[in-house]
Design a protein around this motif. Sequence first.
Motif, PDB file in Angstrom:
ATOM      1  N   VAL A 124     -17.354   3.942  -3.484  1.00  0.00           N
ATOM      2  CA  VAL A 124     -17.076   5.072  -4.383  1.00  0.00           C
ATOM      3  C   VAL A 124     -15.867   4.731  -5.260  1.00  0.00           C
ATOM      4  O   VAL A 124     -15.862   5.000  -6.464  1.00  0.00           O
ATOM      5  N   ALA A 125     -14.865   4.103  -4.649  1.00  0.00           N
ATOM      6  CA  ALA A 125     -13.654   3.736  -5.396  1.00  0.00           C
ATOM      7  C   ALA A 125     -13.987   2.772  -6.542  1.00  0.00           C
ATOM      8  O   ALA A 125     -13.513   2.952  -7.670  1.00  0.00           O
ATOM      9  N   VAL A 126     -14.815   1.765  -6.258  1.00  0.00           N
ATOM     10  CA  VAL A 126     -15.134   0.793  -7.321  1.00  0.00           C
ATOM     11  C   VAL A 126     -15.986   1.451  -8.405  1.00  0.00           C
ATOM     12  O   VAL A 126     -15.784   1.222  -9.606  1.00  0.00           O
ATOM     13  N   LEU A 127     -16.944   2.297  -7.988  1.00  0.00           N
ATOM     14  CA  LEU A 127     -17.762   3.012  -8.978  1.00  0.00           C
ATOM     15  C   LEU A 127     -16.880   3.896  -9.860  1.00  0.00           C
ATOM     16  O   LEU A 127     -17.077   3.970 -11.079  1.00  0.00           O
ATOM     17  N   ALA A 128     -15.894   4.545  -9.229  1.00  0.00           N
ATOM     18  CA  ALA A 128     -14.966   5.387 -10.001  1.00  0.00           C
ATOM     19  C   ALA A 128     -14.203   4.514 -10.996  1.00  0.00           C
ATOM     20  O   ALA A 128     -14.052   4.875 -12.171  1.00  0.00           O
ATOM     21  N   ALA A 129     -13.750   3.351 -10.541  1.00  0.00           N
ATOM     22  CA  ALA A 129     -13.018   2.439 -11.437  1.00  0.00           C
ATOM     23  C   ALA A 129     -13.902   2.032 -12.617  1.00  0.00           C
ATOM     24  O   ALA A 129     -13.464   2.058 -13.776  1.00  0.00           O
ATOM     25  N   GLU A 130     -15.153   1.674 -12.324  1.00  0.00           N
ATOM     26  CA  GLU A 130     -16.068   1.281 -13.409  1.00  0.00           C
ATOM     27  C   GLU A 130     -16.243   2.435 -14.398  1.00  0.00           C
ATOM     28  O   GLU A 130     -16.186   2.246 -15.605  1.00  0.00           O
ATOM     29  N   SER A 131     -16.458   3.637 -13.847  1.00  0.00           N
ATOM     30  CA  SER A 131     -16.795   4.753 -14.742  1.00  0.00           C
ATOM     31  C   SER A 131     -15.611   5.200 -15.586  1.00  0.00           C
ATOM     32  O   SER A 131     -15.791   5.705 -16.681  1.00  0.00           O
ATOM     33  N   MET A 132     -14.387   5.014 -15.079  1.00  0.00           N
ATOM     34  CA  MET A 132     -13.228   5.459 -15.870  1.00  0.00           C
ATOM     35  C   MET A 132     -12.461   4.303 -16.496  1.00  0.00           C
ATOM     36  O   MET A 132     -11.354   4.470 -16.990  1.00  0.00           O
ATOM     37  N   GLY A 133     -13.078   3.121 -16.473  1.00  0.00           N
ATOM     38  CA  GLY A 133     -12.477   1.964 -17.142  1.00  0.00           C
ATOM     39  C   GLY A 133     -11.201   1.467 -16.498  1.00  0.00           C
ATOM     40  O   GLY A 133     -10.352   0.874 -17.159  1.00  0.00           O
ATOM     41  N   ALA A 134     -11.049   1.692 -15.181  1.00  0.00           N
ATOM     42  CA  ALA A 134      -9.855   1.184 -14.487  1.00  0.00           C
ATOM     43  C   ALA A 134     -10.050  -0.300 -14.169  1.00  0.00           C
ATOM     44  O   ALA A 134     -11.132  -0.711 -13.766  1.00  0.00           O
ATOM     45  N   LYS A 135      -9.017  -1.069 -14.365  1.00  0.00           N
ATOM     46  CA  LYS A 135      -9.108  -2.512 -14.120  1.00  0.00           C
ATOM     47  C   LYS A 135      -8.338  -2.929 -12.873  1.00  0.00           C
ATOM     48  O   LYS A 135      -8.268  -4.099 -12.508  1.00  0.00           O
ATOM     49  N   LEU A 136      -7.705  -1.939 -12.234  1.00  0.00           N
ATOM     50  CA  LEU A 136      -6.880  -2.208 -11.051  1.00  0.00           C
ATOM     51  C   LEU A 136      -7.264  -1.240  -9.937  1.00  0.00           C
ATOM     52  O   LEU A 136      -7.318  -0.034 -10.161  1.00  0.00           O
ATOM     53  N   LEU A 137      -7.553  -1.806  -8.760  1.00  0.00           N
ATOM     54  CA  LEU A 137      -7.902  -0.974  -7.605  1.00  0.00           C
ATOM     55  C   LEU A 137      -7.050  -1.421  -6.423  1.00  0.00           C
ATOM     56  O   LEU A 137      -6.986  -2.611  -6.105  1.00  0.00           O
ATOM     57  N   VAL A 138      -6.382  -0.468  -5.804  1.00  0.00           N
ATOM     58  CA  VAL A 138      -5.524  -0.777  -4.659  1.00  0.00           C
ATOM     59  C   VAL A 138      -6.189  -0.248  -3.395  1.00  0.00           C
ATOM     60  O   VAL A 138      -6.506   0.938  -3.314  1.00  0.00           O
ATOM     61  N   ASN A 139      -6.419  -1.119  -2.432  1.00  0.00           N
ATOM     62  CA  ASN A 139      -6.976  -0.694  -1.142  1.00  0.00           C
ATOM     63  C   ASN A 139      -5.825  -0.610  -0.140  1.00  0.00           C
ATOM     64  O   ASN A 139      -5.147  -1.600   0.129  1.00  0.00           O
ATOM     65  N   ILE A 140      -5.625   0.586   0.397  1.00  0.00           N
ATOM     66  CA  ILE A 140      -4.553   0.758   1.386  1.00  0.00           C
ATOM     67  C   ILE A 140      -5.181   0.951   2.759  1.00  0.00           C
ATOM     68  O   ILE A 140      -6.044   1.813   2.940  1.00  0.00           O
ATOM     69  N   SER A 141      -4.800   0.106   3.716  1.00  0.00           N
ATOM     70  CA  SER A 141      -5.328   0.258   5.079  1.00  0.00           C
ATOM     71  C   SER A 141      -4.207  -0.026   6.075  1.00  0.00           C
ATOM     72  O   SER A 141      -3.086  -0.345   5.690  1.00  0.00           O
ATOM     73  N   ARG A 142      -4.516   0.107   7.353  1.00  0.00           N
ATOM     74  CA  ARG A 142      -3.522  -0.207   8.384  1.00  0.00           C
ATOM     75  C   ARG A 142      -3.253  -1.710   8.443  1.00  0.00           C
ATOM     76  O   ARG A 142      -2.237  -2.151   8.967  1.00  0.00           O
ATOM     77  N   VAL A 143      -4.210  -2.501   7.925  1.00  0.00           N
ATOM     78  CA  VAL A 143      -4.050  -3.960   7.894  1.00  0.00           C
ATOM     79  C   VAL A 143      -3.375  -4.303   6.565  1.00  0.00           C
ATOM     80  O   VAL A 143      -3.774  -3.810   5.523  1.00  0.00           O
ATOM     81  N   GLY A 144      -2.356  -5.151   6.618  1.00  0.00           N
ATOM     82  CA  GLY A 144      -1.567  -5.419   5.413  1.00  0.00           C
ATOM     83  C   GLY A 144      -2.185  -6.342   4.383  1.00  0.00           C
ATOM     84  O   GLY A 144      -1.539  -6.720   3.418  1.00  0.00           O
ATOM     85  N   GLY A 145      -3.449  -6.709   4.561  1.00  0.00           N
ATOM     86  CA  GLY A 145      -4.098  -7.611   3.612  1.00  0.00           C
ATOM     87  C   GLY A 145      -5.351  -8.177   4.248  1.00  0.00           C
ATOM     88  O   GLY A 145      -5.745  -7.734   5.333  1.00  0.00           O
ATOM     89  N   ILE A 146      -5.979  -9.133   3.575  1.00  0.00           N
ATOM     90  CA  ILE A 146      -7.178  -9.760   4.142  1.00  0.00           C
ATOM     91  C   ILE A 146      -6.735 -10.997   4.911  1.00  0.00           C
ATOM     92  O   ILE A 146      -6.088 -11.874   4.348  1.00  0.00           O
ATOM     93  N   TYR A 147      -7.058 -11.006   6.188  1.00  0.00           N
ATOM     94  CA  TYR A 147      -6.621 -12.158   6.977  1.00  0.00           C
ATOM     95  C   TYR A 147      -7.746 -13.166   7.169  1.00  0.00           C
ATOM     96  O   TYR A 147      -8.929 -12.872   7.000  1.00  0.00           O
ATOM     97  N   ASP A 148      -7.319 -14.374   7.502  1.00  0.00           N
ATOM     98  CA  ASP A 148      -8.239 -15.468   7.798  1.00  0.00           C
ATOM     99  C   ASP A 148      -8.940 -15.137   9.123  1.00  0.00           C
ATOM    100  O   ASP A 148      -8.257 -14.856  10.105  1.00  0.00           O
ATOM    101  N   GLN A 149     -10.274 -15.167   9.134  1.00  0.00           N
ATOM    102  CA  GLN A 149     -11.005 -14.822  10.371  1.00  0.00           C
ATOM    103  C   GLN A 149     -10.624 -15.740  11.532  1.00  0.00           C
ATOM    104  O   GLN A 149     -10.640 -15.333  12.691  1.00  0.00           O
ATOM    105  N   ALA A 150     -10.265 -16.983  11.180  1.00  0.00           N
ATOM    106  CA  ALA A 150      -9.945 -17.949  12.233  1.00  0.00           C
ATOM    107  C   ALA A 150      -8.501 -17.782  12.737  1.00  0.00           C
ATOM    108  O   ALA A 150      -8.165 -18.263  13.816  1.00  0.00           O
ATOM    109  N   ASN A 151      -7.673 -17.102  11.961  1.00  0.00           N
ATOM    110  CA  ASN A 151      -6.271 -16.924  12.343  1.00  0.00           C
ATOM    111  C   ASN A 151      -5.770 -15.607  11.770  1.00  0.00           C
ATOM    112  O   ASN A 151      -5.314 -15.538  10.636  1.00  0.00           O
ATOM    113  N   LYS A 152      -5.878 -14.567  12.592  1.00  0.00           N
ATOM    114  CA  LYS A 152      -5.604 -13.208  12.101  1.00  0.00           C
ATOM    115  C   LYS A 152      -4.174 -13.004  11.612  1.00  0.00           C
ATOM    116  O   LYS A 152      -3.881 -12.036  10.926  1.00  0.00           O
ATOM    117  N   ARG A 153      -3.282 -13.936  11.971  1.00  0.00           N
ATOM    118  CA  ARG A 153      -1.901 -13.758  11.512  1.00  0.00           C
ATOM    119  C   ARG A 153      -1.707 -14.267  10.087  1.00  0.00           C
ATOM    120  O   ARG A 153      -0.695 -14.002   9.459  1.00  0.00           O
TER     121      ARG A 153
END
Length: 223
Positions: A124-153
């Motif tokens: 829904v967030a990306v569709l909203a960005a497309e429809s309103m011409g937003a070029k920046l999307l921030v995903n906020i979660s409890r995890v501080g970023g995308i980690y390497d599957q082989a090394n979660k740190r």
Amino acid sequence: MKNIVISLGGSVVSADGGIDTKFLEGLSKLLGQRLRDNRFAITCGGGGTSKLYVEAARKFGASEYAKDEIAMATTWANALLVKAALGPDRCSFAGSVAEASNMIKDTPIVVLGGIMPGITTDTVAVLAAESMGAKLLVNISRVGGIYDQANKRKVFQSLNYNKLVSMAISKDPRRARSNFIFDVIASKLAARSGIELHFIGTDLHDLGCVLDGERHTGTVVKA
Ligand SMILES: Nc1ncnc2c1ncn2[C@@H]1O[C@H](COP(=O)(O)OP(=O)(O)OP(=O)(O)O)[C@@H](O)[C@H]1O
Ligand SMILES: [Mg+2]
């Protein structure tokens, strides 16, 4: 005026039976300081509330569709709570992406939840960005970023869309409460429109950095 979309993980709002009101107060303050140059569309996930309800529904043998419907209702509850936190005078709830992109023309902040079963609030967030011409999307979660599957740190500083899509595909059973940081559809739609994705945790200093175009401790995904 720039439109910016935030996909706010439900677990940031509600986790372990509690609501993080302190985080929401901080978010309200930070966004309030940025409204001169920006407008925000915020999609909210279901978090702990959704987990509670979906697990109970599972015990009754509810279908995947029914569980998604229930989860969706919890995303609306979270979105309305975020609206209360950010201030109803400057924030409105939208029930669809079309409504959100209309509202954002004269409302500083628009909040949304899920829009239909099978479609995550990240999508829904990306569709909203497309429809309103937003070029920046921030995903906020409890995890501080995308980690390497082989090394979660190890949190990636940056990834390209192809890498994000392949990670998302490898972890997508398309079930309520399944667990990857951004789903396949959301990832592919972001790629097709070149929407820059920033994955951060709950440290609001990082959100300030994203809005200021500065480096942060999370992950950036672009071409
Ligand atoms: N490579 C990865 N990098 C980051 N998070 C990952 C990765 N693989 C799996 N995850 C999981 O993704 C989850 C974070 O996203 P998730 O969408 O579940 O939370 P949320 O967005 O706060 O909640 P909701 O879905 O209710 O909105 C974490 O549980 C995290 O462990
Ligand atoms: Mg999420």
